[in-house]
Motif scaffolding. Structure first.
Motif, PDB file in Angstrom:
ATOM      1  N   LEU A  53     -38.771   0.988  -4.943  1.00 53.63           N
ATOM      2  CA  LEU A  53     -40.004   0.218  -4.848  1.00 53.63           C
ATOM      3  C   LEU A  53     -41.274   0.489  -5.760  1.00 53.63           C
ATOM      4  O   LEU A  53     -42.358  -0.085  -5.975  1.00 53.63           O
ATOM      5  CB  LEU A  53     -40.548  -0.170  -3.278  1.00 53.63           C
ATOM      6  CG  LEU A  53     -39.296  -0.839  -2.496  1.00 53.63           C
ATOM      7  CD1 LEU A  53     -39.710  -0.749  -0.834  1.00 53.63           C
ATOM      8  CD2 LEU A  53     -39.463  -2.300  -3.122  1.00 53.63           C
ATOM      9  N   GLY A  70     -39.760  -6.982  -2.765  1.00 53.82           N
ATOM     10  CA  GLY A  70     -40.084  -6.793  -1.335  1.00 53.82           C
ATOM     11  C   GLY A  70     -38.786  -5.744  -0.897  1.00 53.82           C
ATOM     12  O   GLY A  70     -38.072  -5.232  -1.764  1.00 53.82           O
ATOM     13  N   CYS A  96     -45.517  -4.896  -1.425  1.00 55.17           N
ATOM     14  CA  CYS A  96     -44.470  -5.650  -1.224  1.00 55.17           C
ATOM     15  C   CYS A  96     -44.923  -7.114  -0.645  1.00 55.17           C
ATOM     16  O   CYS A  96     -45.719  -6.915   0.047  1.00 55.17           O
ATOM     17  CB  CYS A  96     -43.337  -5.148  -0.062  1.00 55.17           C
ATOM     18  SG  CYS A  96     -42.432  -3.946  -0.784  1.00 55.17           S
TER      19      CYS A  96
END
Ligand code: PGA
Length: 260
Positions: A53, A70, A96
């Protein structure tokens, strides 16, 4: 008539390390731009493992990509002594937009109950994240013809106590378990039947107006050669794509289904 913007969301599952993630997102972005993809017409989302991420955030923010991203799960707690868990505040800090909640693999392999998933939906909203709430029946339930009752009961339980202001933004993914990773795609009619029933349940729980605005995705062996038929159905607003989202060109084709 509603103005639901279709969404194509790539669920990478436990695939791609952060180096591979860089390559995949870069290639996806180039391919979409090459095809003159209009991100305002079809939203493009990637759902990498937690360890990717930060890398995806750096690329998306640094290069101002229109791709959203996400996580695949969220803790019900915001912090504390919960070894191995990842919290909502951590995910929002990583930029996110979305978090997958209740994927059938979590329901099955981690015994996630509707009660727990309801808490995860609360945790997502508490932290400014939009849930992509998954639901769907297994083969036995489908064979018995109980797919609608089973799936809408999951949605009702998972949304218990969630106020309309929050539920209005939810994304729901209908994924018949027998069609996930099996190559056995549900027919567009199968998808439409359950997606329409989910929308009707949302109308009953909240309002017709809210239900009309919620995006309901189909998931299960979606590929570039079957996406058009599925997207033609009026209550299907996008796809949650597993295997086919790991190949940039194939996923880009799915995202660009309107120009196929
Ligand atoms: P699949 O997975 O596209 O590989 O069938 C879909 C999903 O589980 O989200």
């Amino acid at each position: 008539m509603s103005k639901r913007i279709p969404m194509m969301a790539g669920n990478w599952k436990m695939n791609m390390d952060h180096v591979q993630a860089t390559q995949l997102v870069q290639k996806l972005d180039w391919t979409l731009k090459d095809g003159k993809h209009d991100f305002g017409v079809v939203e493009v989302v990637v759902l990498p493992p937690f360890t990717d991420l930060r890398t995806v955030q750096t690329m998306v923010e640094g290069d101002k990509l229109d791709i959203r991203y996400g996580a695949q799960d969220i803790s019900v707690y915001d912090d504390g002594a919960y070894t191995g868990e990842i919290s909502g505040p951590m995910l929002s800090k990583l930029g996110c937009s979305y978090v997958v909640i209740g994927h059938s693999e979590r329901r099955e392999y981690h015994q996630e109950s509707d009660e727990l998933l309801n808490k995860k939906v609360e945790a997502a909203y508490r932290n400014g994240l939009t849930p992509i709430l998954c639901c769907g029946e297994g083969l036995e339930i489908r064979k018995a013809g109980h797919q609608v009752a089973h799936t809408v009961a999951q949605i009702e339980a998972d949304l218990k106590g969630i106020p309309a202001e929050q539920a209005a933004s939810i994304v729901i993914a209908y994924e018949p378990i027998w069609a996930i990773g099996t190559g056995e795609v549900a027919t567009p009619e199968d998808a439409q039947e359950v997606c329409a029933a989910i929308r009707a349940k949302l109308a009953e729980l909240y309002s017709a107006e809210l239900a009309d605005g919620v995006r309901i995705l189909y998931g299960g062996s979606v590929k570039s050669d079957n996406v058009v038929g599925i997207m033609a159905k009026e209550d299907v607003d996008g796809a949650l794509v597993g295997g086919a989202s790991l190949k940039a060109e194939e996923f880009a084709k799915i995202c660009m289904f309107t120009t196929a």
